[in-house]
Scaffold this motif. Structure first.
Motif, mmCIF file in Angstrom:
data_model
loop_
_atom_site.group_PDB
_atom_site.id
_atom_site.type_symbol
_atom_site.label_atom_id
_atom_site.label_comp_id
_atom_site.label_asym_id
_atom_site.label_seq_id
_atom_site.Cartn_x
_atom_site.Cartn_y
_atom_site.Cartn_z
ATOM 1 N N SER A 88 -8.742 -2.200 6.849
ATOM 2 C CA SER A 88 -9.432 -1.008 6.323
ATOM 3 C C SER A 88 -9.592 -1.128 4.812
ATOM 4 O O SER A 88 -8.774 -1.756 4.143
ATOM 5 N N VAL A 89 -10.665 -0.534 4.328
ATOM 6 C CA VAL A 89 -10.940 -0.492 2.885
ATOM 7 C C VAL A 89 -11.379 0.928 2.548
ATOM 8 O O VAL A 89 -12.294 1.457 3.166
ATOM 9 N N THR A 90 -10.681 1.538 1.594
ATOM 10 C CA THR A 90 -11.086 2.863 1.125
ATOM 11 C C THR A 90 -11.024 2.877 -0.399
ATOM 12 O O THR A 90 -10.259 2.117 -0.999
ATOM 13 N N ILE A 91 -11.845 3.727 -0.990
ATOM 14 C CA ILE A 91 -11.803 3.884 -2.439
ATOM 15 C C ILE A 91 -11.194 5.248 -2.733
ATOM 16 O O ILE A 91 -11.647 6.268 -2.206
ATOM 17 N N LYS A 92 -10.114 5.229 -3.520
ATOM 18 C CA LYS A 92 -9.405 6.464 -3.871
ATOM 19 C C LYS A 92 -9.139 6.463 -5.359
ATOM 20 O O LYS A 92 -8.993 5.407 -5.972
ATOM 21 N N LYS A 93 -9.007 7.646 -5.915
ATOM 22 C CA LYS A 93 -8.571 7.758 -7.308
ATOM 23 C C LYS A 93 -7.081 7.397 -7.390
ATOM 24 O O LYS A 93 -6.334 7.613 -6.434
ATOM 25 N N TYR A 94 -6.696 6.850 -8.525
ATOM 26 C CA TYR A 94 -5.298 6.448 -8.721
ATOM 27 C C TYR A 94 -4.336 7.568 -8.335
ATOM 28 O O TYR A 94 -3.368 7.349 -7.610
ATOM 29 N N ASP A 95 -4.618 8.791 -8.820
ATOM 30 C CA ASP A 95 -3.680 9.882 -8.560
ATOM 31 C C ASP A 95 -3.765 10.453 -7.139
ATOM 32 O O ASP A 95 -3.069 11.412 -6.812
ATOM 33 N N GLU A 96 -4.603 9.839 -6.285
ATOM 34 C CA GLU A 96 -4.648 10.232 -4.863
ATOM 35 C C GLU A 96 -3.766 9.335 -3.987
ATOM 36 O O GLU A 96 -3.628 9.572 -2.797
ATOM 37 N N ILE A 97 -3.189 8.311 -4.588
ATOM 38 C CA ILE A 97 -2.318 7.407 -3.825
ATOM 39 C C ILE A 97 -1.055 8.156 -3.434
ATOM 40 O O ILE A 97 -0.451 8.842 -4.259
#
Length: 154
Positions: A88-97
């Motif tokens: 899987s590949v998703t794009i998230k903001k750093y602070d959403e980890i």
């Protein structure tokens, strides 16, 4: 970094695993700033995810990984350790980890993950005079191990 050893290993893996190599995308690389330790965590089944700053893909002119791509993980000497396939590949903001992803990265806790990645991204982005901030986009990947190099098999 697809060197001769990585290429030879990949050719053995596609033969053994009967992977149709026609349209397959494969890259070889080392993980982070402790490649031996991180590669061992993959072999041990502890590390099942990784991330990088989207900006670094752009600055290095590298394509964003896709689900189904293969990667040959290298140790610090650029020798192959294992082959993984991206699930899987998703794009998230750093602070959403979240803690779950941090643990899947093999860092033990969110606190460890955060310390390691603030340092790593500050350093890597700094090479391009780009600032690190907690709103940067990360390309987050999950993966499974397809093959472990003989030298690393238990």
């Amino acid at each position: 970094y697809m060197n001769e050893l990585a290429m030879k290993y990949w050719n053995e893996v596609i033969k053994e695993k009967k992977i149709e190599s026609g349209d397959v995308k494969v890259r070889a690389y080392r993980f982070g700033d402790t490649p031996d330790e991180l590669a061992q965590l993959v072999v041990d089944g502890v590390k099942t995810a990784t991330c990088n700053a989207l900006k670094l893909y752009e600055l290095n002119n590298r394509p964003i990984p896709q689900c189904g791509d293969y990667n040959i993980i290298l140790n610090k000497e650029f020798n192959p350790v294992c082959v993984i396939q991206i699930t899987s590949v998703t794009i998230k903001k750093y602070d959403e980890i979240d803690e779950q992803f941090a643990i899947a990265e093999g860092d033990g806790s969110y606190k460890n993950w955060d310390e390691i990645h603030v340092r790593f991204f500050t350093e890597q982005l700094g090479l391009f005079n780009e600032p690190f901030h907690r709103q940067i986009n990360l390309v987050c990947q999950s993966f499974k191990v397809i093959h472990i190099h003989n030298a690393y098999q238990k």
